[in-house]
Write an enzyme that holds these catalytic residues in place. Sequence first.
Site, PDB file in Angstrom:
ATOM      1  N   SER A  61       1.044 -67.910 -21.884  1.00 23.75           N
ATOM      2  CA  SER A  61       2.409 -68.392 -21.630  1.00 23.75           C
ATOM      3  C   SER A  61       2.712 -69.664 -22.409  1.00 23.75           C
ATOM      4  O   SER A  61       1.814 -70.387 -22.848  1.00 23.75           O
ATOM      5  CB  SER A  61       2.594 -68.654 -20.134  1.00 23.75           C
ATOM      6  OG  SER A  61       2.193 -67.538 -19.389  1.00 23.75           O
TER       7      SER A  61
HETATM    8  N1  SAM Z   1      -1.101 -67.657 -17.484  1.00 25.79           N
HETATM    9  C1  SAM Z   1      -1.761 -66.788 -18.422  1.00 25.79           C
HETATM   10  C2  SAM Z   1      -2.401 -67.594 -19.530  1.00 25.79           C
HETATM   11  O1  SAM Z   1      -2.490 -68.827 -19.415  1.00 25.79           O
HETATM   12  O2  SAM Z   1      -2.868 -66.975 -20.497  1.00 25.79           O
HETATM   13  C3  SAM Z   1      -0.806 -65.806 -19.005  1.00 25.79           C
HETATM   14  C4  SAM Z   1      -0.624 -64.626 -18.158  1.00 25.79           C
HETATM   15  S1  SAM Z   1       0.170 -63.287 -18.975  1.00 25.79           S
HETATM   16  C5  SAM Z   1       1.800 -63.897 -19.225  1.00 25.79           C
HETATM   17  C6  SAM Z   1       0.337 -62.188 -17.593  1.00 25.79           C
HETATM   18  C7  SAM Z   1      -0.931 -61.485 -17.214  1.00 25.79           C
HETATM   19  O3  SAM Z   1      -0.703 -60.797 -15.989  1.00 25.79           O
HETATM   20  C8  SAM Z   1      -1.380 -60.442 -18.212  1.00 25.79           C
HETATM   21  O4  SAM Z   1      -2.680 -60.711 -18.622  1.00 25.79           O
HETATM   22  C9  SAM Z   1      -1.310 -59.131 -17.427  1.00 25.79           C
HETATM   23  O5  SAM Z   1      -2.316 -58.193 -17.773  1.00 25.79           O
HETATM   24  C10 SAM Z   1      -1.475 -59.618 -16.015  1.00 25.79           C
HETATM   25  N2  SAM Z   1      -0.980 -58.718 -14.961  1.00 25.79           N
HETATM   26  C11 SAM Z   1       0.104 -57.929 -14.962  1.00 25.79           C
HETATM   27  N3  SAM Z   1       0.195 -57.268 -13.798  1.00 25.79           N
HETATM   28  C12 SAM Z   1      -0.860 -57.660 -13.036  1.00 25.79           C
HETATM   29  C13 SAM Z   1      -1.322 -57.344 -11.732  1.00 25.79           C
HETATM   30  N4  SAM Z   1      -0.686 -56.505 -10.917  1.00 25.79           N
HETATM   31  N5  SAM Z   1      -2.442 -57.943 -11.291  1.00 25.79           N
HETATM   32  C14 SAM Z   1      -3.130 -58.814 -12.080  1.00 25.79           C
HETATM   33  N6  SAM Z   1      -2.752 -59.150 -13.321  1.00 25.79           N
HETATM   34  C15 SAM Z   1      -1.617 -58.593 -13.787  1.00 25.79           C
END
Ligand code: SAM
Length: 218
Positions: A61
């Site tokens: 992000s």
């Molecule tokens: N905050 C993170 C970072 O610092 O890199 C970025 C997160 S990224 C925007 C969102 C993440 O949420 C992705 O890796 C995605 O695979 C995960 N995700 C999506 N749906 C999810 C779920 N139901 N449970 C766990 N992770 C999930």
Amino acid sequence: MKFEDQRRIMVERHIAGRGIDNPKILAAFEKIPRHIFVPEELQRLSYQDSPLSIGKGQTISQPFIVALMLDLLDLNEEDTVLEIGTGSGYQTALLAEIVKQVFTVERIPELLSKARDIIDSLGYENVYYRVGDGTRGWEKAFPVRKTFNKIVVSAAAPDIPQKLLDQLSDHGVLIIPAGSRYWQKLLQVTKQGNKLEKKEYGQCTFVPLIGNEGWNNQ
Ligand code: SAM
């Protein structure tokens, strides 16, 4: 310019410069090297204020939005935080620097494994990891834990998952981007007994939260 200098400038311009003044958050951003959470070919961009691809269709992000979410969580060193969407692990490491314990859930095993290796290499021992659907919260995972006083969701939800509200302790705070698949409002939800107090903090765009109480995987 050295990564360390780029990092200092990122904090001054994009985090402190945009109104985040919590010293614990600023110190964590100055300490954690964002570039090591980013694929090598993108490392030269890692101190710009933008999301970057981390593979598997996912992103690390934008630094300012991570700082805003951590600020809205009102963190203190005794907190136990549930993080949904580990992604690169960058936000997880920032949390591990500030609070007592972090429980993090990621649905893509390869991302979780990579994040874990990097966080281990930084020496944090206060993080627990789980691969699975984070819309179910911390479920069937070790160590057993029923509630958290802070929860942060780092992917876009259609609505606030009930399972996460159930796992939020009384007076706890949950931060979540909720709305459509393409743009969301950043919500701060505080639990007061049977009541939920909700505040909105502008628009944002996250990758979708895929799962039982999220979007389907299309
Ligand atoms: N905050 C993170 C970072 O610092 O890199 C970025 C997160 S990224 C925007 C969102 C993440 O949420 C992705 O890796 C995605 O695979 C995960 N995700 C999506 N749906 C999810 C779920 N139901 N449970 C766990 N992770 C999930």
